[in-house]
Scaffold this motif. Structure first.
Motif, PDB file in Angstrom:
ATOM      1  N   GLU A 299       0.828  -1.204   0.000  1.00 24.97           N
ATOM      2  CA  GLU A 299       0.000   0.000   0.000  1.00 24.97           C
ATOM      3  C   GLU A 299       0.864   1.257   0.000  1.00 24.97           C
ATOM      4  O   GLU A 299       0.539   2.256  -0.645  1.00 24.97           O
ATOM      5  CB  GLU A 299      -0.927  -0.010   1.214  1.00 24.97           C
ATOM      6  N   ARG A 300       1.982   1.216   0.718  1.00 27.97           N
ATOM      7  CA  ARG A 300       2.891   2.353   0.747  1.00 27.97           C
ATOM      8  C   ARG A 300       3.658   2.505  -0.569  1.00 27.97           C
ATOM      9  O   ARG A 300       3.937   3.611  -1.022  1.00 27.97           O
ATOM     10  CB  ARG A 300       3.890   2.206   1.896  1.00 27.97           C
ATOM     11  N   LEU A 301       3.998   1.361  -1.185  1.00 22.46           N
ATOM     12  CA  LEU A 301       4.855   1.369  -2.366  1.00 22.46           C
ATOM     13  C   LEU A 301       4.110   1.701  -3.652  1.00 22.46           C
ATOM     14  O   LEU A 301       4.693   2.246  -4.588  1.00 22.46           O
ATOM     15  CB  LEU A 301       5.531   0.002  -2.513  1.00 22.46           C
ATOM     16  N   ALA A 302       2.845   1.328  -3.735  1.00 25.79           N
ATOM     17  CA  ALA A 302       2.072   1.517  -4.974  1.00 25.79           C
ATOM     18  C   ALA A 302       0.651   1.914  -4.605  1.00 25.79           C
ATOM     19  O   ALA A 302      -0.285   1.113  -4.708  1.00 25.79           O
ATOM     20  CB  ALA A 302       2.087   0.239  -5.807  1.00 25.79           C
ATOM     21  N   ARG A 303       0.519   3.131  -4.161  1.00 28.26           N
ATOM     22  CA  ARG A 303      -0.800   3.606  -3.716  1.00 28.26           C
ATOM     23  C   ARG A 303      -1.799   3.521  -4.871  1.00 28.26           C
ATOM     24  O   ARG A 303      -1.528   3.939  -5.983  1.00 28.26           O
ATOM     25  CB  ARG A 303      -0.702   5.047  -3.215  1.00 28.26           C
ATOM     26  N   GLY A 304      -2.967   2.987  -4.566  1.00 32.35           N
ATOM     27  CA  GLY A 304      -4.006   2.885  -5.579  1.00 32.35           C
ATOM     28  C   GLY A 304      -4.149   1.500  -6.158  1.00 32.35           C
ATOM     29  O   GLY A 304      -5.206   1.156  -6.694  1.00 32.35           O
ATOM     30  N   VAL A 305      -3.097   0.673  -6.107  1.00 35.61           N
ATOM     31  CA  VAL A 305      -3.212  -0.704  -6.584  1.00 35.61           C
ATOM     32  C   VAL A 305      -4.119  -1.473  -5.618  1.00 35.61           C
ATOM     33  O   VAL A 305      -3.875  -1.466  -4.408  1.00 35.61           O
ATOM     34  CB  VAL A 305      -1.831  -1.381  -6.680  1.00 35.61           C
ATOM     35  N   PRO A 306      -5.176  -2.117  -6.121  1.00 35.58           N
ATOM     36  CA  PRO A 306      -6.076  -2.853  -5.223  1.00 35.58           C
ATOM     37  C   PRO A 306      -5.344  -3.947  -4.462  1.00 35.58           C
ATOM     38  O   PRO A 306      -4.428  -4.592  -4.986  1.00 35.58           O
ATOM     39  CB  PRO A 306      -7.113  -3.449  -6.184  1.00 35.58           C
ATOM     40  N   LEU A 307      -5.762  -4.158  -3.216  1.00 32.99           N
ATOM     41  CA  LEU A 307      -5.143  -5.150  -2.344  1.00 32.99           C
ATOM     42  C   LEU A 307      -6.178  -6.167  -1.897  1.00 32.99           C
ATOM     43  O   LEU A 307      -7.333  -5.822  -1.629  1.00 32.99           O
ATOM     44  CB  LEU A 307      -4.531  -4.455  -1.122  1.00 32.99           C
ATOM     45  N   VAL A 308      -5.735  -7.422  -1.810  1.00 34.41           N
ATOM     46  CA  VAL A 308      -6.611  -8.519  -1.404  1.00 34.41           C
ATOM     47  C   VAL A 308      -6.014  -9.203  -0.185  1.00 34.41           C
ATOM     48  O   VAL A 308      -4.934  -9.811  -0.265  1.00 34.41           O
ATOM     49  CB  VAL A 308      -6.803  -9.551  -2.539  1.00 34.41           C
ATOM     50  N   MET A 309      -6.706  -9.112   0.946  1.00 36.69           N
ATOM     51  CA  MET A 309      -6.291  -9.801   2.168  1.00 36.69           C
ATOM     52  C   MET A 309      -6.812 -11.232   2.119  1.00 36.69           C
ATOM     53  O   MET A 309      -8.005 -11.485   2.243  1.00 36.69           O
ATOM     54  CB  MET A 309      -6.888  -9.082   3.388  1.00 36.69           C
ATOM     55  N   LEU A 310      -5.906 -12.161   1.883  1.00 37.22           N
ATOM     56  CA  LEU A 310      -6.292 -13.573   1.826  1.00 37.22           C
ATOM     57  C   LEU A 310      -6.538 -14.100   3.237  1.00 37.22           C
ATOM     58  O   LEU A 310      -5.790 -13.769   4.169  1.00 37.22           O
ATOM     59  CB  LEU A 310      -5.219 -14.397   1.125  1.00 37.22           C
TER      60      LEU A 310
END
Length: 268
Positions: free
Chosen positions: A171-182
């Motif tokens: 999240e810090r490195l590529a703000r805006g890229v969607p993240l999925v918490m498995l």
């Protein structure tokens, strides 16, 4: 059933019929109409991201080596195909081995395949942890996405992990890229729901959703979209439709797409 047709994401490619994480498996998934591709990534000893699930190569390449201790050039000499089709020499209809299609696949090559394809294809990239390289995996991933211009909100890429710390880092490195918490275990959601980002996607396994009928509703009621792994049967797909799942990750993309087509465009 829910009215939303989920995105069909090929788990390590069309891996039911093809050796996982090979270019052959991914091209088969694209040919079948998969709307997304899923891969696991690890760092080689010389710093390349490769699409490999296990930390060692015993299962998929008949080698005792660890990915993290092996250079890319040495990985490129290994056969990642034969374990899936050990009797291919006796099958007249088996495809001939092809070094381009059946050897180790770098993440860069997979990204190039997606970038060059004639329709939008999304890519779900899972970073594997724990790893000897720690946060370097996410840093290298962010660098690579930046080179493709895919480090922002309109990126076709989303990043997944079972590691909350890894996703925080991403999240810090590529703000805006969607993240999925498995989510591997239903009980862990009690803790995770207090800390995951409000706009993070949540990715429970189909086995946990089946064994814990309230889990999917609890995640949805907390305001998170669901991306579910690994959905391979009609009954599993039906459960996902009932829950309004936004993406199903499957070894059998052609089969699930056919089932969804039978149900009509709204999958309702």
């Amino acid at each position: 059933m829910g009215g939303v047709r989920p995105q069909v994401v090929a788990h390590r490619g069309a891996s039911h019929e093809n050796a996982e994480h090979t270019l052959r498996a991914y091209l088969a998934a694209l040919d079948a109409g998969a709307e997304g591709l899923e891969c696991d990534v690890r760092l080689t000893a010389d710093g390349h991201l490769v699409c490999v699930h296990d930390r060692d190569l015993r299962r998929t390449a008949y080698s005792r080596s660890l990915v993290s201790e092996t250079d890319l050039a040495d990985l490129a000499d290994l056969d990642f195909h034969s374990w899936k089709h050990p009797w291919a020499d006796l099958d007249d209809e088996a495809p001939d081995p092809d070094e381009r299609l059946d050897r180790v696949l770098t993440l860069r090559a997979l990204l190039e395949t997606v970038a060059d394809y004639d329709r939008r294809v999304e890519l779900a990239i899972e970073t594997k942890h724990p790893t000897r390289y720690g946060g370097l995996v996410e840093r290298r991933l962010a660098e690579l996405l930046r080179q493709f211009g895919w480090d922002r909100a309109d990126s076709p890429v989303r990043v997944m992990s079972f590691s909350y710390t890894a996703l925080q880092r991403m999240e810090r490195l590529a703000r805006g890229v969607p993240l999925v918490m498995l989510v591997e275990h239903a009980r862990s959601w009690t803790l995770l729901r207090r800390v995951v980002g409000a706009d993070w996607i949540v990715g429970p396994g189909i086995a946990e959703l089946t064994e814990h009928p309230r889990l999917g509703r609890r995640i949805a009621d907390a305001g998170h979209d669901l991306h579910v792994w690994t959905v391979n049967t009609e009954a599993e797909l039906d459960l996902c439709l009932e829950l309004g799942v936004k993406a199903v990750i499957t070894d059998r993309p052609a089969y699930l797409l056919d089932l969804l087509d039978q149900r009509g465009p709204a999958a309702g």
